[in-house]
Design a protein around this motif. Structure first.
Motif, PDB file in Angstrom:
ATOM      1  N   UNK A  70      -6.684  -4.559   6.264  1.00 45.25           N
ATOM      2  CA  UNK A  70      -6.324  -5.526   5.215  1.00 45.25           C
ATOM      3  C   UNK A  70      -7.562  -6.160   4.602  1.00 45.25           C
ATOM      4  N   UNK A  71      -8.604  -6.287   5.426  1.00 44.57           N
ATOM      5  CA  UNK A  71      -9.848  -6.886   4.940  1.00 44.57           C
ATOM      6  C   UNK A  71     -10.411  -6.002   3.818  1.00 44.57           C
ATOM      7  N   UNK A  72     -10.490  -4.710   4.140  1.00 45.34           N
ATOM      8  CA  UNK A  72     -11.053  -3.762   3.170  1.00 45.34           C
ATOM      9  C   UNK A  72     -10.180  -3.629   1.918  1.00 45.34           C
ATOM     10  N   UNK A  73      -8.856  -3.569   2.150  1.00 44.98           N
ATOM     11  CA  UNK A  73      -7.952  -3.290   1.032  1.00 44.98           C
ATOM     12  C   UNK A  73      -7.736  -4.515   0.140  1.00 44.98           C
ATOM     13  N   UNK A  74      -7.566  -5.688   0.773  1.00 40.12           N
ATOM     14  CA  UNK A  74      -7.159  -6.866  -0.006  1.00 40.12           C
ATOM     15  C   UNK A  74      -7.985  -8.121   0.282  1.00 40.12           C
ATOM     16  N   UNK A  75      -8.948  -8.002   1.165  1.00 41.43           N
ATOM     17  CA  UNK A  75      -9.736  -9.156   1.590  1.00 41.43           C
ATOM     18  C   UNK A  75      -8.851 -10.279   2.178  1.00 41.43           C
ATOM     19  N   UNK A  76      -7.881  -9.863   2.979  1.00 42.70           N
ATOM     20  CA  UNK A  76      -7.090 -10.849   3.740  1.00 42.70           C
ATOM     21  C   UNK A  76      -7.156 -10.439   5.220  1.00 42.70           C
ATOM     22  N   UNK A  77      -6.858 -11.402   6.110  1.00 42.54           N
ATOM     23  CA  UNK A  77      -7.074 -11.075   7.517  1.00 42.54           C
ATOM     24  C   UNK A  77      -5.792 -10.645   8.241  1.00 42.54           C
ATOM     25  N   UNK A  78      -4.620 -11.097   7.777  1.00 43.50           N
ATOM     26  CA  UNK A  78      -3.379 -10.770   8.493  1.00 43.50           C
ATOM     27  C   UNK A  78      -2.191 -10.928   7.560  1.00 43.50           C
ATOM     28  N   UNK A  79      -1.041 -10.429   8.012  1.00 40.36           N
ATOM     29  CA  UNK A  79       0.188 -10.567   7.217  1.00 40.36           C
ATOM     30  C   UNK A  79       1.251 -11.273   8.060  1.00 40.36           C
TER      31      UNK A  79
ATOM     32  N   UNK B  19       0.853  -1.194   0.000  1.00 40.85           N
ATOM     33  CA  UNK B  19       0.000   0.000   0.000  1.00 40.85           C
ATOM     34  C   UNK B  19       0.883   1.236   0.000  1.00 40.85           C
ATOM     35  N   UNK B  20       0.336   2.298  -0.541  1.00 40.73           N
ATOM     36  CA  UNK B  20       1.010   3.590  -0.465  1.00 40.73           C
ATOM     37  C   UNK B  20      -0.075   4.668  -0.490  1.00 40.73           C
ATOM     38  N   UNK B  21       0.220   5.797   0.140  1.00 36.53           N
ATOM     39  CA  UNK B  21      -0.758   6.887   0.178  1.00 36.53           C
ATOM     40  C   UNK B  21      -0.698   7.709  -1.106  1.00 36.53           C
ATOM     41  N   UNK B  22       0.400   7.581  -1.851  1.00 32.16           N
ATOM     42  CA  UNK B  22       0.594   8.407  -3.052  1.00 32.16           C
ATOM     43  C   UNK B  22       0.159   7.663  -4.307  1.00 32.16           C
ATOM     44  N   UNK B  23      -0.825   8.240  -4.988  1.00 29.73           N
ATOM     45  CA  UNK B  23      -1.280   7.591  -6.223  1.00 29.73           C
ATOM     46  C   UNK B  23      -0.185   7.677  -7.294  1.00 29.73           C
TER      47      UNK B  23
END
Ligand SMILES: C[S@@+](CC[C@H](N)C(=O)[O-])C[C@H]1O[C@@H](n2cnc3c(N)ncnc32)[C@H](O)[C@@H]1O
Length: 217
Positions: free
Chosen positions: A111-120, A76-80
């Protein structure tokens, strides 16, 4: 950070990187030292989920994907603007099927919202805390998304006080132009977080304290 702060900070990062991103990988290899040290110490043996928070141009994600062929990678990054470069570099390296990217704020990680995963299993913060105003919150969020046996790996600027004064002052004024502030109490913050989350911290000063590397497991 509030929603508005996050938007303003994202715009600032876009302004910093809209031109710089074209020369970022070429120039930063000379002074973002310790990134390869971090990658070597990720110690990934299986299909671990690796998240780089504030992944920039994707340089680290690409290197991690090449070194650990089973790993599943997210950035992820905040800068498009940075994400445009990251997407293009990842595609050029034929890794689009292994690395997923999303725009997001390190201080508000879902992570759920961004990638639909629960943990890293591995979270990487590489030369990003020094650019995140509420960097303590970014560290807390990184711990929050770790899996039970997960590890947080951080590399960032040290104090450089063992290096020649002239070198140090040129470097610091260069960094200030990019809104970069070395986080000199990184070790204390990470110590507190490790204790609170019942994990262990290992911490190293690298290259005469040019950089610092911390790992919470
Ligand atoms: C110096 S670059 C480091 C990029 C990459 N991690 C590396 O090691 O090359 C810092 C990155 O942090 C990103 N960043 C800054 N604040 C952020 C935030 N609050 N959330 C997510 N990314 C952020 C910037 O957009 C930029 O891409």
């Amino acid at each position: 950070m509030t929603q508005l702060d996050s938007q303003t900070h994202g715009q600032l990062m876009d302004a910093v990187y809209c031109k710089q991103r074209h020369i970022y990988d070429l120039t930063r290899k000379y002074y973002l030292l310790g990134r390869d040290h971090l990658i070597e110490h990720l110690d990934i043996t299986d299909d671990a989920v690796v998240l780089e928070v504030a992944c920039g141009t994707g340089r680290n994600l690409i290197s991690i994907a090449q070194r650990y062929p089973q790993a599943r990678l997210y950035g992820i990054d905040i800068s498009s603007e940075m994400l445009v470069s990251a997407r293009s570099a990842i595609a050029k390296n034929g890794l689009s099927h292994r690395i997923q990217l999303a725009q997001g704020d390190a201080c508000n990680l879902s992570l759920k919202q961004l990638f639909d995963i629960s943990a890293a299993d591995r979270v990487v913060l590489s030369y990003s805390l020094s650019m995140i105003p509420d960097w303590e919150e970014a560290l807390r969020q990184a711990i929050k998304v770790l899996s039970r046996d997960g590890q947080l790996h951080v590399v960032d600027f040290g104090n450089q006080d063992k290096l020649p004064g002239i070198f140090r002052s040129i470097l610091h004024s260069w960094l200030a132009r990019f809104h970069v502030a070395p986080r000199l109490d990184l070790q204390q913050q990470m110590t507190g977080l490790a204790q609170k989350s019942d994990r262990q911290l290992s911490f190293q000063s690298l290259y005469r304290d040019y950089a610092r590397y911390g790992m919470i497991a």
